[in-house]
Design a protein around this motif. Structure first.
Motif, PDB file in Angstrom:
ATOM      1  N   GLU A   1       0.835  -1.205   0.000  1.00 12.14           N
ATOM      2  CA  GLU A   1       0.000   0.000   0.000  1.00 12.14           C
ATOM      3  C   GLU A   1       0.875   1.262   0.000  1.00 12.14           C
ATOM      4  N   LEU A   2       1.904   1.258   0.856  1.00 15.70           N
ATOM      5  CA  LEU A   2       2.764   2.434   0.979  1.00 15.70           C
ATOM      6  C   LEU A   2       3.545   2.727  -0.298  1.00 15.70           C
ATOM      7  N   ARG A   3       3.872   1.663  -1.024  1.00 14.46           N
ATOM      8  CA  ARG A   3       4.706   1.862  -2.213  1.00 14.46           C
ATOM      9  C   ARG A   3       3.870   1.910  -3.490  1.00 14.46           C
ATOM     10  N   LYS A   4       2.576   1.957  -3.328  1.00 13.51           N
ATOM     11  CA  LYS A   4       1.652   1.958  -4.454  1.00 13.51           C
ATOM     12  C   LYS A   4       2.160   2.880  -5.569  1.00 13.51           C
ATOM     13  N   ASN A   5       1.890   2.533  -6.790  1.00  8.38           N
ATOM     14  CA  ASN A   5       2.286   3.304  -7.978  1.00  8.38           C
ATOM     15  C   ASN A   5       3.761   3.172  -8.339  1.00  8.38           C
ATOM     16  N   ARG A   6       4.627   3.061  -7.323  1.00  6.23           N
ATOM     17  CA  ARG A   6       6.042   3.077  -7.688  1.00  6.23           C
ATOM     18  C   ARG A   6       6.741   1.747  -7.458  1.00  6.23           C
ATOM     19  N   ILE A   7       6.021   0.792  -6.953  1.00  7.87           N
ATOM     20  CA  ILE A   7       6.670  -0.496  -6.666  1.00  7.87           C
ATOM     21  C   ILE A   7       6.960  -1.216  -7.989  1.00  7.87           C
ATOM     22  N   SER A   8       8.157  -1.750  -8.119  1.00  2.60           N
ATOM     23  CA  SER A   8       8.506  -2.433  -9.366  1.00  2.60           C
ATOM     24  C   SER A   8       8.007  -3.879  -9.300  1.00  2.60           C
ATOM     25  N   ASN A   9       7.880  -4.465 -10.462  1.00  2.00           N
ATOM     26  CA  ASN A   9       7.417  -5.857 -10.513  1.00  2.00           C
ATOM     27  C   ASN A   9       8.293  -6.778  -9.694  1.00  2.00           C
ATOM     28  N   ASN A  10       9.587  -6.522  -9.748  1.00  2.81           N
ATOM     29  CA  ASN A  10      10.508  -7.380  -9.000  1.00  2.81           C
ATOM     30  C   ASN A  10      10.244  -7.312  -7.505  1.00  2.81           C
ATOM     31  N   GLN A  11      10.000  -6.070  -7.022  1.00  2.00           N
ATOM     32  CA  GLN A  11       9.742  -5.908  -5.598  1.00  2.00           C
ATOM     33  C   GLN A  11       8.418  -6.566  -5.220  1.00  2.00           C
ATOM     34  N   LEU A  12       7.430  -6.378  -6.094  1.00  5.04           N
ATOM     35  CA  LEU A  12       6.104  -6.910  -5.812  1.00  5.04           C
ATOM     36  C   LEU A  12       6.120  -8.432  -5.773  1.00  5.04           C
ATOM     37  N   VAL A  13       6.853  -9.011  -6.701  1.00  8.64           N
ATOM     38  CA  VAL A  13       6.879 -10.461  -6.787  1.00  8.64           C
ATOM     39  C   VAL A  13       7.536 -11.053  -5.535  1.00  8.64           C
ATOM     40  N   GLN A  14       8.509 -10.303  -4.998  1.00  6.57           N
ATOM     41  CA  GLN A  14       9.148 -10.755  -3.752  1.00  6.57           C
ATOM     42  C   GLN A  14       8.135 -10.797  -2.620  1.00  6.57           C
ATOM     43  N   VAL A  15       7.342  -9.728  -2.509  1.00  2.00           N
ATOM     44  CA  VAL A  15       6.349  -9.679  -1.437  1.00  2.00           C
ATOM     45  C   VAL A  15       5.365 -10.829  -1.603  1.00  2.00           C
ATOM     46  N   TYR A  16       4.875 -11.012  -2.830  1.00  2.00           N
ATOM     47  CA  TYR A  16       3.917 -12.092  -3.073  1.00  2.00           C
ATOM     48  C   TYR A  16       4.505 -13.440  -2.690  1.00  2.00           C
ATOM     49  N   TYR A  17       5.768 -13.582  -3.006  1.00  2.00           N
ATOM     50  CA  TYR A  17       6.419 -14.861  -2.734  1.00  2.00           C
ATOM     51  C   TYR A  17       6.283 -15.238  -1.256  1.00  2.00           C
ATOM     52  N   TYR A  18       6.563 -14.248  -0.389  1.00  2.00           N
ATOM     53  CA  TYR A  18       6.486 -14.544   1.045  1.00  2.00           C
ATOM     54  C   TYR A  18       5.042 -14.654   1.521  1.00  2.00           C
ATOM     55  N   MET A  19       4.169 -13.801   0.948  1.00  2.00           N
ATOM     56  CA  MET A  19       2.776 -13.806   1.402  1.00  2.00           C
ATOM     57  C   MET A  19       2.101 -15.126   1.080  1.00  2.00           C
ATOM     58  N   LEU A  20       2.471 -15.657  -0.079  1.00  2.00           N
ATOM     59  CA  LEU A  20       1.926 -16.937  -0.525  1.00  2.00           C
ATOM     60  C   LEU A  20       2.105 -17.996   0.551  1.00  2.00           C
TER      61      LEU A  20
ATOM     62  N   SER B   1      -2.007 -16.562  -8.011  1.00  3.99           N
ATOM     63  CA  SER B   1      -2.194 -16.279  -9.432  1.00  3.99           C
ATOM     64  C   SER B   1      -1.514 -14.953  -9.788  1.00  3.99           C
ATOM     65  N   ASP B   2      -1.570 -13.962  -8.871  1.00  4.27           N
ATOM     66  CA  ASP B   2      -0.853 -12.707  -9.112  1.00  4.27           C
ATOM     67  C   ASP B   2       0.639 -12.958  -9.223  1.00  4.27           C
ATOM     68  N   PHE B   3       1.116 -13.773  -8.303  1.00  2.60           N
ATOM     69  CA  PHE B   3       2.548 -14.080  -8.251  1.00  2.60           C
ATOM     70  C   PHE B   3       3.008 -14.672  -9.577  1.00  2.60           C
ATOM     71  N   ILE B   4       2.262 -15.668 -10.049  1.00  5.16           N
ATOM     72  CA  ILE B   4       2.684 -16.351 -11.269  1.00  5.16           C
ATOM     73  C   ILE B   4       2.596 -15.413 -12.477  1.00  5.16           C
ATOM     74  N   ARG B   5       1.515 -14.623 -12.523  1.00  7.66           N
ATOM     75  CA  ARG B   5       1.360 -13.699 -13.646  1.00  7.66           C
ATOM     76  C   ARG B   5       2.556 -12.736 -13.717  1.00  7.66           C
TER      77      ARG B   5
ATOM     78  N   LEU C   1      10.027 -12.662 -16.250  1.00 10.59           N
ATOM     79  CA  LEU C   1      10.863 -13.595 -17.009  1.00 10.59           C
ATOM     80  C   LEU C   1      10.912 -13.185 -18.470  1.00 10.59           C
ATOM     81  N   ASN C   2       9.758 -12.757 -18.994  1.00  6.41           N
ATOM     82  CA  ASN C   2       9.721 -12.354 -20.391  1.00  6.41           C
ATOM     83  C   ASN C   2      10.619 -11.168 -20.673  1.00  6.41           C
ATOM     84  N   THR C   3      10.555 -10.142 -19.804  1.00  7.03           N
ATOM     85  CA  THR C   3      11.392  -8.966 -20.051  1.00  7.03           C
ATOM     86  C   THR C   3      12.862  -9.314 -19.877  1.00  7.03           C
ATOM     87  N   GLU C   4      13.141 -10.136 -18.875  1.00 10.56           N
ATOM     88  CA  GLU C   4      14.542 -10.519 -18.654  1.00 10.56           C
ATOM     89  C   GLU C   4      15.094 -11.256 -19.860  1.00 10.56           C
ATOM     90  N   LYS C   5      14.242 -12.114 -20.398  1.00  2.00           N
ATOM     91  CA  LYS C   5      14.665 -12.908 -21.537  1.00  2.00           C
ATOM     92  C   LYS C   5      15.063 -11.997 -22.693  1.00  2.00           C
TER      93      LYS C   5
END
Lengths: 251, 615
Positions: free
Chosen positions: B328-347, B364-368, B374-378
């Motif tokens: 919530e605090l980082r809304k709008n500016r959180i990067s996908n990488n950061q978000l995926v990390q949070v989801y990983y632990y929340m899961l 499902s959010d995490f996987i999406r 992965l696509n951008t990294e590739k």
């Protein structure tokens, strides 16, 4: 005695491949209980998280996301992966640097039985995850810095910068390290040569030796030419390789 | 250390410079002041802005640039956005290209913060064009430094070009300030490339210069870069020491947001070391300062760290709450990488707490997201790989040009031979399917595919080990044995002095002779059929000698049969002869074979193959 079941899932994009593996497991590895079949990586991630299998049979060559990319979804892997592949040089490199076993398709029944038996033995999760990390690095085209080496009975992780030279010893290879340690790897030197082609610091100076160019002290012209390493080790230099060697040293 | 530094003297000095219209020097003094005491700088800037006697618009714009830099440093994004737009408009109004370039470059940084990559790219190109039109060293250097920042994440090659250009210009024009900066960024570039030793050397070199110039905040930045390396190398003691030193420097100069960042990093290190109490304290300190600075994003990041700590301590519910807050605090500016990390632990946390519905949602959010990343990294990796590949390819092409012709001929020959081999093996295996033994059929199928793999793999290579060649021969002969049944026997013998693991031969060099022995010698023979292969190493001449002997009908009889069947199948021999000829063009040593059965036509065939080896 009731044998405890090993839970597993099968990941392969081809239906026939999944079915044949299931048939082979049913007939020759009845202790394995297959929980589900998945046809791609995302499905597999869901299934693993939901069903927590002990073993994942994972095809490497799938369209979209390769089997290796499954690793990106898990920080630590607490299941054992039995990789399957219909052979590609690319996949081979990942297995080479990580010293991880895999099954070739079509699957040989004896090798399948062996692989399943091995999973029953307690694996060391830390070592295993380190090996998987090397696969991840390879997948992400990171510079090869560390390789896993399977010796008799254990897996050693060697930093390439600490390697002075690799010396052929029949079917084995002796790896000489800067700290004086020597590791006997159960692979022949040609395999290391192929593994290290991506690392420009290593050079095959002779059919029985590969050297780390950064560890070369000097080139001695005497006795048909040999190379002296910083630790005093001397290795012969083949005539055919001399020109390339000199070029590489100049760089 | 400079807290009691005499503010009046500084302002007086600067005002003096302004009065004398030495604006460049005045700006430099202000920049220097930023490194000594942030609070004083802010006061000084306020004074200048309020002084109605200072009317030089160019100078006032320079002051605005300094302000923007502070805002960007402190990540006051919204404020910075307003001031940048205003400044750009004024630069245009007074036609000051030099200032415009810098203001636009700052906007590039802003766009990167806001993840507006396309806009940033267009702006940066505009800046390059503008800078070219004015031909000013200082501008060129700054452009190169910004260029480095701009590309450091997406294209390390390009980033490297820019930072070396900056360093080169700085050294040539004796700009020690920029020299120190360029060196520092060369360090960060090498960090990205995992050249940790080189990076550390650059940082040290840069640190010495910064110390001479008394640029305290840059010294703190430098230490934070060094921290990054020690952290990667898992040298946690050194990492912590760097951070503590950086905290002291930042405290002395009043750079609070920097202190906050240091505490954030400190928290990460302690978490890694499982020192949860210390980790928690550091994270809370980060929150306290960031909160005071009204930097929600940093508060969010620190909250995420607290979440990690609570996770490690097994406090599931508070961890979930913290993670949610951090998003919530980082809304709008959180990067996908950061978000995926949070989801990983929340899961895991949701699954642990038994809230499967939530777990499924997060999953499902995490996987999406993960797939998106992965696509951008590739794409990024592919691009990097392509560049690397192209340079290597160009070099290789030059080197190989003269060998190409003969080698392609060689490949074509190999390709010609393989189908013969393959179909013969397939013929042999066909029969097994009719035996009805699933396991045996599977065994031979696996064996056949193994042989195919080996051939495919070998045909792309110049040489393979003798061991690999022998394994292929063994597999081939085993499949043939299957066809002939018990009447067929073969034996492969290697002498003591043959080191099959290090000797290398051209792939499939012996196989055609063996195939000939089977096809022409043994096929038409009644009774027992044998093939003997013998490998010896001639140490004096450094050559490998291979004897292939069969007890078949002999070459003459075979030739008569083949003629009669109008199937003059000596393909293998002529192709083999051609291959030997080509190989001899490529090396100074000689490959050769000769038949030793000239006189004993009835008693089988014997051929001696001579293969030179490297010494």
């Amino acid at each position: 005695m009731i044998q405890e079941k090993i839970t597993a899932i099968i990941v392969d994009d081809e239906e026939k491949a999944r079915n044949i593996l299931q048939l082979l497991l049913d007939e020759y590895c009845p202790q394995v209980s297959v929980l589900s079949h998945c046809k791609n990586v995302p499905e597999a991630v869901l299934a693993i998280q939901k069903q927590q299998p002990q073993v994942v049979f994972l095809d490497v060559d799938m369209p979209g996301y390769s089997g290796f990319q499954l690793l990106d979804f898990f920080e630590t892997v607490n299941f054992e992966i039995i990789f399957t592949t219909a052979f590609s040089e690319y996949a081979l490199q990942a297995f080479r640097v990580s010293a991880i076993d895999f099954l070739l398709k079509p699957i040989d029944i004896d090798q399948l039985i062996d692989a399943v038996k091995k999973t029953a033995r307690t694996m060391q999760p830390e070592v295993y995850n380190k090996q998987l990390n090397l696969i991840r690095n390879n997948e992400h085209n990171k510079t090869l810095e560390t390789i896993a080496i399977s010796t008799s009975g254990s897996i050693e992780f060697v930093q390439l910068k600490d390697v002075i030279a690799l010396l052929a010893d029949r079917a084995y290879t002796k790896i000489v390290l800067t700290n004086g340690q020597e590791i006997i790897a159960s692979k022949n030197i040609k395999e290391f040569d192929e593994m290290l082609t991506t690392n420009s610091h290593f050079f095959r100076v002779h059919r029985s030796s590969i050297v780390n160019l950064k560890q070369v002290l000097r080139y001695n012209k005497t006795e048909g030419g040999n190379i002296e390493m910083k630790n005093g080790l001397q290795v012969p230099l083949t005539k055919d390789a001399k020109e390339d060697f000199m070029k590489k040293m100049m760089q | 250390m400079q807290t009691e530094s005499p503010y009046p003297i500084f302002t007086q000095q600067i005002k003096q410079l302004v009065a004398e219209k030495q604006f460049t020097e005045a700006v430099w003094q202000l920049t220097f002041l930023a490194h000594q005491n942030l609070h004083l700088l802010q006061q000084c800037i306020e004074d200048i802005k309020n002084d109605s006697t200072i009317t030089n618009r160019e100078f006032l714009l320079q002051i605005a640039l300094l302000e923007i830099e502070q805002m960007l440093n402190e990540q006051k994004i919204e404020e910075a956005e307003v001031v940048i737009e205003n400044t750009i408009a004024q630069c245009n109004a007074i036609n000051s290209t030099q200032t415009l370039v810098i203001a636009q470059l700052q906007k590039v940084v802003l766009c990167a913060f806001l993840q507006k990559k396309d806009e940033a790219y267009i702006l940066f190109e505009q800046c390059e064009a503008l800078a070219q039109s004015i031909n000013n060293v200082e501008t060129d250097i700054q452009l190169a430094v910004y260029g480095y920042h701009f590309y450091s994440e997406s294209n390390t090659n390009k980033a490297g070009e820019y930072i070396y250009r900056a360093l080169d210009l700085a050294i040539r024009h004796k700009h020690v300030y920029w020299q120190a900066y360029s060196l520092m960024h060369l360090g960060t570039l090498n960090t990205i490339l995992s050249n940790h030793n080189a990076a550390l050397n650059f940082f040290t070199e840069s640190f010495v210069l910064l110390q001479q110039l008394q640029l305290n905040i840059s010294m703190a930045d430098n230490l934070m870069c060094q921290f990054n390396i020690f952290y990667r190398l898992k040298e946690f003691d050194k990492a912590i020491a760097c951070l503590n030193q950086a905290i002291t420097l930042s405290e002395n100069c009043g750079w609070e947001h920097k202190i906050a960042i240091c505490y954030g990093n400190l928290s990460t290190v302690y978490l890694q070391l499982s020192k949860f109490e210390e980790a928690k304290q550091a994270a809370e300190k980060d929150i306290e300062i960031s909160h005071k600075l009204n930097n929600k994003f940093n508060v969010g990041t620190a909250t995420y760290r607290l979440g990690r700590i609570e996770t490690a301590l097994g406090n599931t519910n508070s961890a979930i709450q913290l993670f949610n807050e951090s998003i919530e605090l980082r809304k709008n500016r959180i990067s996908n990488n950061q978000l995926v990390q949070v989801y990983y632990y929340m899961l895991e946390l949701y699954a642990k707490s038994g809230d499967y519905k939530k777990a499924f949602e997060v999953q499902s959010d995490f996987i999406r997201l993960k797939l998106e990343i992965l696509n951008t990294e590739k794409t990024k990796e592919n691009e990097a790989l392509r560049i690397k590949y192209e340079t290597e390819k160009r070099e290789a092409e030059l080197r190989e040009a003269r060998l190409q012709h003969t080698e392609s001929e060689l490949k074509a020959l190999k390709a010609q031979m393989n189908p013969h081999f393959i179909f013969n093996a397939l013929n042999s295996i066909q029969e097994i399917f009719f035996l009805g033994d699933k396991r045996l059929a599977n065994k031979h199928l696996a064996r056949f595919s193994q042989l195919m793999r080996n051939i495919l793999s070998a045909s792309g290579k110049k040489t393979i080990t003798l061991k690999e060649e022998i394994v292929m021969l063994d597999e081939y002969l085993a499949l043939e044995a299957l066809r002939f049944g018990t009447s067929f026997q073969y034996n492969i013998e290697t002498n003591e002095n043959v080191d099959e693991h290090t000797l290398e031969v051209p792939p499939m060099i012996i196989q055609p002779f063996v195939e000939n022995a089977v096809k022409h010698g043994l096929m038409h023979k009644e009774g027992s059929k044998t093939i003997e292969l013998n490998f010896t190493f001639n140490e004096a001449k450094n050559i490998l000698e291979v004897m292939v002997a069969d007890n078949g009908i002999g070459r003459k009889a075979s030739a008569i049969i083949n003629q009669r069947r109008n199937n003059h199948n000596s393909f293998s021999t002529s192709a083999t002869q051609k291959r030997f000829d080509i190989l001899n063009q490529l090396t100074t040593q000689k490959f050769s074979f000769k038949y030793l059965d000239e006189d004993a036509l009835e008693a089988g065939t014997k051929v001696l193959i001579t293969l030179p080896t490297d010494n």
